[in-house]
Design a protein around this motif. Structure first.
Motif, short mmCIF file in Angstrom:
data_model
loop_
_atom_site.label_atom_id
_atom_site.label_comp_id
_atom_site.label_asym_id
_atom_site.label_seq_id
_atom_site.Cartn_x
_atom_site.Cartn_y
_atom_site.Cartn_z
N GLU A 25 -25.12 -2.59 -54.84
CA GLU A 25 -25.06 -1.83 -55.67
C GLU A 25 -25.05 -0.25 -55.16
O GLU A 25 -24.25 0.48 -55.58
CB GLU A 25 -26.32 -1.34 -57.19
CG GLU A 25 -26.17 -2.51 -57.80
CD GLU A 25 -25.21 -3.04 -57.97
OE1 GLU A 25 -24.92 -1.29 -58.81
OE2 GLU A 25 -24.73 -4.13 -59.11
N GLY A 26 -24.69 -0.23 -53.59
CA GLY A 26 -23.96 0.93 -52.85
C GLY A 26 -25.92 1.72 -52.83
O GLY A 26 -25.17 2.71 -51.85
N PHE A 27 -26.68 1.40 -52.33
CA PHE A 27 -27.93 2.24 -52.33
C PHE A 27 -28.18 1.59 -51.15
O PHE A 27 -28.25 0.60 -49.80
CB PHE A 27 -29.34 1.58 -53.01
CG PHE A 27 -28.71 2.48 -54.60
CD1 PHE A 27 -28.65 3.37 -54.56
CD2 PHE A 27 -28.68 1.56 -55.66
CE1 PHE A 27 -28.99 4.35 -56.18
CE2 PHE A 27 -28.75 1.88 -55.94
CZ PHE A 27 -28.78 3.31 -57.10
N SER A 28 -28.92 2.63 -50.03
CA SER A 28 -29.30 2.36 -48.45
C SER A 28 -30.60 2.20 -48.72
O SER A 28 -31.24 2.55 -49.57
CB SER A 28 -29.55 3.76 -48.20
OG SER A 28 -30.20 3.80 -46.81
N VAL A 29 -31.21 0.53 -48.51
CA VAL A 29 -32.53 0.89 -49.09
C VAL A 29 -33.58 0.47 -47.36
O VAL A 29 -33.48 -0.09 -46.54
CB VAL A 29 -32.61 -1.02 -49.40
CG1 VAL A 29 -33.93 -1.35 -49.89
CG2 VAL A 29 -31.82 -0.98 -50.82
N ILE A 30 -34.76 0.82 -48.01
CA ILE A 30 -35.64 0.72 -46.87
C ILE A 30 -36.81 0.13 -47.06
O ILE A 30 -37.03 0.25 -48.44
CB ILE A 30 -36.25 1.98 -46.16
CG1 ILE A 30 -35.29 2.56 -46.12
CG2 ILE A 30 -37.64 1.85 -45.36
CD1 ILE A 30 -35.22 3.81 -46.48
N THR A 31 -37.56 -1.41 -46.61
CA THR A 31 -38.44 -2.15 -47.00
C THR A 31 -39.88 -1.52 -46.42
O THR A 31 -39.73 -1.61 -44.43
CB THR A 31 -38.34 -3.44 -47.01
OG1 THR A 31 -38.21 -4.03 -45.63
CG2 THR A 31 -36.90 -3.47 -48.19
N LEU A 32 -40.85 -1.95 -46.94
CA LEU A 32 -41.93 -1.65 -46.26
C LEU A 32 -43.19 -3.09 -46.95
O LEU A 32 -43.70 -3.30 -48.20
CB LEU A 32 -42.85 -0.26 -46.87
CG LEU A 32 -43.89 -0.30 -46.62
CD1 LEU A 32 -44.05 -0.03 -44.73
CD2 LEU A 32 -44.74 0.90 -46.34
N SER A 33 -44.14 -3.74 -45.81
CA SER A 33 -44.85 -4.76 -46.70
C SER A 33 -45.97 -4.24 -46.46
O SER A 33 -47.66 -5.18 -47.37
CB SER A 33 -43.99 -6.25 -46.09
OG SER A 33 -44.47 -5.65 -45.13
N ASP A 34 -46.84 -3.28 -45.59
CA ASP A 34 -47.95 -2.94 -45.71
C ASP A 34 -47.93 -1.37 -46.16
O ASP A 34 -47.73 -0.15 -45.16
CB ASP A 34 -48.19 -2.49 -44.01
CG ASP A 34 -49.09 -2.58 -43.85
OD1 ASP A 34 -50.27 -2.15 -44.46
OD2 ASP A 34 -49.57 -2.61 -42.83
#
Length: 121
Positions: A25-34
């Motif tokens: 959808e055009g977003f920049s995504v940063i993921t964090l599992s902790d």
């Protein structure tokens, strides 16, 4: 420039799925599992919005949002709870904590994106 979204969830498979949806959808995504590293990631990446699970080891979504209240710049970032918990009491508590939206898993990707776009206007 695309808006950055920080997604905090202990489920790595879910992080991959939501990242694919939001990047599509055009977003920049940063993921964090902790969730223990949340502040570090916020300071490093300056997200425009956060999507947070409630049930995580070490630190719940409610713990995170309560801790964020202590830091002015974190308060300005819209927060969306995306969780499997569909309970009125948690919804009320989330609103009282300053959570902008409360969505449940399984979720409708279109509804999530719609809510994100509304919050980022």
């Amino acid at each position: 420039m695309s808006k950055k979204i920080l997604v905090i969830d202990d489920d790595e498979a879910f992080l991959n799925v939501i990242s694919d949806i939001l990047e599509g959808e055009g977003f920049s995504v940063i993921t964090l599992s902790d969730p223990v590293l949340a502040e570090e990631y916020i300071d490093k990446h300056s997200p425009a919005l956060m999507i947070i699970d409630i049930f995580m080891p070490k630190r719940t979504g409610f713990n995170l949002v309560e801790d964020f209240k202590k830091v002015e710049k974190y308060n300005k970032i819209p927060k969306v709870f995306l969780t499997c918990l569909d309970d009125d009491i948690e919804r009320i508590m989330a609103k009282a904590c300053g959570v902008s939206r409360y969505l449940t898993k399984p979720f409708d990707p279109e509804e999530l994106v719609k809510n994100i776009r509304e919050l980022l206007k």
